[in-house]
Motif scaffolding. Structure first.
Motif, PDB file in Angstrom:
ATOM      1  N   UNK A 109      72.945  28.664 -65.612  1.00  0.00           N
ATOM      2  CA  UNK A 109      73.939  28.084 -65.285  1.00  0.00           C
ATOM      3  C   UNK A 109      73.575  26.350 -65.194  1.00  0.00           C
ATOM      4  N   UNK A 110      74.518  25.599 -64.900  1.00  0.00           N
ATOM      5  CA  UNK A 110      73.928  24.216 -64.588  1.00  0.00           C
ATOM      6  C   UNK A 110      73.620  24.025 -63.126  1.00  0.00           C
ATOM      7  N   UNK A 111      72.246  23.721 -63.154  1.00  0.00           N
ATOM      8  CA  UNK A 111      71.862  23.737 -61.753  1.00  0.00           C
ATOM      9  C   UNK A 111      71.209  22.385 -61.074  1.00  0.00           C
ATOM     10  N   UNK A 112      72.073  22.036 -60.117  1.00  0.00           N
ATOM     11  CA  UNK A 112      71.571  20.785 -59.407  1.00  0.00           C
ATOM     12  C   UNK A 112      70.326  20.750 -58.589  1.00  0.00           C
ATOM     13  N   UNK A 113      69.858  21.926 -58.523  1.00  0.00           N
ATOM     14  CA  UNK A 113      68.717  22.071 -57.715  1.00  0.00           C
ATOM     15  C   UNK A 113      67.694  23.322 -58.207  1.00  0.00           C
ATOM     16  N   UNK A 114      66.546  22.925 -58.243  1.00  0.00           N
ATOM     17  CA  UNK A 114      65.363  24.103 -58.335  1.00  0.00           C
ATOM     18  C   UNK A 114      64.480  23.873 -57.579  1.00  0.00           C
ATOM     19  N   UNK A 115      63.676  24.982 -57.475  1.00  0.00           N
ATOM     20  CA  UNK A 115      62.429  24.891 -56.635  1.00  0.00           C
ATOM     21  C   UNK A 115      61.474  26.065 -56.978  1.00  0.00           C
ATOM     22  N   UNK A 116      60.265  26.136 -56.412  1.00  0.00           N
ATOM     23  CA  UNK A 116      59.324  27.213 -56.787  1.00  0.00           C
ATOM     24  C   UNK A 116      59.080  27.784 -55.472  1.00  0.00           C
ATOM     25  N   UNK A 117      58.911  29.203 -55.514  1.00  0.00           N
ATOM     26  CA  UNK A 117      58.099  29.696 -54.191  1.00  0.00           C
ATOM     27  C   UNK A 117      56.726  29.380 -54.161  1.00  0.00           C
ATOM     28  N   UNK A 118      56.147  29.812 -52.761  1.00  0.00           N
ATOM     29  CA  UNK A 118      54.820  29.440 -52.404  1.00  0.00           C
ATOM     30  C   UNK A 118      53.855  29.746 -53.401  1.00  0.00           C
ATOM     31  N   UNK A 119      53.861  30.825 -54.163  1.00  0.00           N
ATOM     32  CA  UNK A 119      52.932  31.301 -55.219  1.00  0.00           C
ATOM     33  C   UNK A 119      53.121  30.538 -56.689  1.00  0.00           C
ATOM     34  N   UNK A 120      54.138  29.785 -56.757  1.00  0.00           N
ATOM     35  CA  UNK A 120      54.511  29.158 -58.096  1.00  0.00           C
ATOM     36  C   UNK A 120      54.647  30.026 -58.910  1.00  0.00           C
ATOM     37  N   UNK A 121      54.871  31.240 -58.961  1.00  0.00           N
ATOM     38  CA  UNK A 121      55.157  32.500 -59.759  1.00  0.00           C
ATOM     39  C   UNK A 121      56.587  32.623 -60.207  1.00  0.00           C
ATOM     40  N   UNK A 122      57.521  32.086 -59.304  1.00  0.00           N
ATOM     41  CA  UNK A 122      58.939  32.075 -59.552  1.00  0.00           C
ATOM     42  C   UNK A 122      59.730  30.832 -59.407  1.00  0.00           C
ATOM     43  N   UNK A 123      60.595  30.577 -60.091  1.00  0.00           N
ATOM     44  CA  UNK A 123      61.520  29.447 -59.938  1.00  0.00           C
ATOM     45  C   UNK A 123      62.652  29.987 -59.785  1.00  0.00           C
ATOM     46  N   UNK A 124      63.629  29.344 -58.630  1.00  0.00           N
ATOM     47  CA  UNK A 124      64.719  29.612 -58.148  1.00  0.00           C
ATOM     48  C   UNK A 124      65.645  28.408 -58.427  1.00  0.00           C
ATOM     49  N   UNK A 125      66.760  28.675 -58.828  1.00  0.00           N
ATOM     50  CA  UNK A 125      67.894  27.679 -59.146  1.00  0.00           C
ATOM     51  C   UNK A 125      69.245  27.780 -58.418  1.00  0.00           C
ATOM     52  N   UNK A 126      69.976  26.888 -58.150  1.00  0.00           N
ATOM     53  CA  UNK A 126      71.332  26.994 -57.506  1.00  0.00           C
ATOM     54  C   UNK A 126      72.189  26.415 -58.353  1.00  0.00           C
ATOM     55  N   UNK A 127      73.466  26.980 -58.471  1.00  0.00           N
ATOM     56  CA  UNK A 127      74.551  26.400 -59.422  1.00  0.00           C
ATOM     57  C   UNK A 127      75.658  25.895 -58.603  1.00  0.00           C
ATOM     58  N   UNK A 128      76.068  24.684 -58.611  1.00  0.00           N
ATOM     59  CA  UNK A 128      77.312  24.184 -57.862  1.00  0.00           C
ATOM     60  C   UNK A 128      78.508  24.715 -58.455  1.00  0.00           C
TER      61      UNK A 128
END
Length: 384
Positions: A109-128
């Protein structure tokens, strides 16, 4: 002669490193600013005194907004909120800060926010606008997998998602439903699962937006978009559950702004009808200094940066001051050594640099530098 001798020694060290098959150590601090209206990223090199040297403008895509840097500082990620929604991966040159495009991957979806976990192996996104969060795997080469591992419905207007310092838990503030979703995070599989309870319900019209965790992982701080406050939560290290400690306003006592209301998503089909928002509180971003002593938020209607002191023992905040900054400051960042703050303005084509007083937390304006239209997000990467 002393200067010449010093230079000669430096050349010798470099020559020896080359002969041994290695390269001289590289060091530098680089600033990246996404420009939504121009669809690109401005790059800068930060000097030891906080001044910036303007680098290249890197074309990305229309409405490029949130940025995220991998924990090992090798990769930069940029999400575009124009269709087709996507995330763009770049390799960071540690010597020059230059960005090399690696891949473009569709997002859920359209993400106003992305981040990575502490290992850098996963990208997390949040959709407003989509009211969901997602997780995508990230390869060792920095490329994001095309198919998400999970897409999870949450409350209205999810505005951020981050893991805690232990990498065992994740949190999602949903601005439109005044909730914080609490998840357990499996760092091996990248999967999120609801904690028990799954939701912390905040007071009506709080509008929780972005958050940060303390370095010791004892506290979590959430900025309220609609009230301009920061709520301190105690974070239970064993369960990952949150409990509210206190709240403090980031607005000056004489502020005439009033509690706001949620606004429409970028490109959202169900945006609320137009109304006068000239006097609404409209807080945006939040960051802690690396030593945990000071916390800052941005407020877009008044175009200010609010500063707090932090009681490390209790997590409680005390309001210090508000500093004028760029028009409509959506995003800002603090350098990894905690010496400088870089702020953008969505209605400005410049960025501002401030020195952070190490004793008082006060911000001293150092200068402005050119950026692009719709500048809205800042990341600072240091190889010092």
């Amino acid at each position: 002669m002393k200067t010449f001798a010093t230079l000669a020694r430096r050349i010798s060290v470099a020559a020896i490193a080359t002969m041994l098959g290695g390269a001289p150590a590289l060091a530098g601090t680089f600033v990246y600013v996404s420009n939504a209206d121009d669809g690109d990223i401005s790059t800068y090199s930060m000097q030891p005194d906080g001044t910036l040297l303007l680098g290249a403008r890197v074309k990305v895509a229309s409405v490029v907004m949130p940025l995220a840097v991998s924990p090992d500082r090798r990769f930069l990620y940029a999400a575009s909120r124009s269709k087709p929604f996507s995330v763009h991966a770049y390799a960071i040159n540690p010597g020059t800060g230059a960005l090399t495009h690696l891949s473009t991957t569709p997002t859920a979806d359209s993400f106003p926010y992305i981040s990575l976990d502490k290992t850098g192996r996963f990208l997390l996104g949040a959709s407003y606008g989509g009211h969901v969060v997602s997780v995508n795997a990230v390869g060792a080469d920095g490329r994001v997998a095309a198919e998400p591992l999970q897409v999870i419905p949450v409350g209205r207007n999810a505005h951020s998602i981050r893991v805690d310092e232990s990498n065992k838990f994740a949190y999602v503030p949903t601005l439109g439903s005044d909730e914080i979703f609490q998840f357990s995070f499996d760092a091996k599989s990248g999967r999120l699962s609801s904690n028990t309870p799954a939701v912390y319900l905040m007071k009506p019209s709080t509008g929780p937006r972005h958050f940060v965790t303390s370095g010791d992982n004892r506290f979590l701080y959430v900025v309220s978009e609609l009230q301009g406050t920061v709520t301190t939560f105690a974070l239970d290290a064993k369960t990952g559950l949150l409990s509210e400690v206190s709240a403090a306003s980031g607005l000056p006592p004489d502020s005439k702004l009033v509690t706001g209301a949620p606004r429409g998503a970028v490109g959202g089909a169900n945006a609320p009808p137009p109304r006068n928002t000239d006097n609404d509180i409209w807080a945006a971003d939040i960051h802690l200094t690396p030593n945990g002593r000071f916390l800052y938020i941005s407020e877009r209607t008044s175009s200010t940066l609010g500063a707090f002191s932090v009681d490390g023992a209790s997590g409680k905040l005390s309001y210090l001051s508000s500093t004028p900054t760029e028009p409509q400051p959506r995003g800002f960042a603090i350098d990894p050594k905690g010496r400088f703050l870089v702020a953008t303005g969505e209605k400005s084509e410049t960025i501002s640099i401030y020195a952070i007083d190490q004793a008082s937390g006060a911000l001293k304006f150092l200068g402005k530098y050119p950026a692009g239209k719709g500048a809205n997000w800042v990341e600072i990467v240091s190889f010092d």
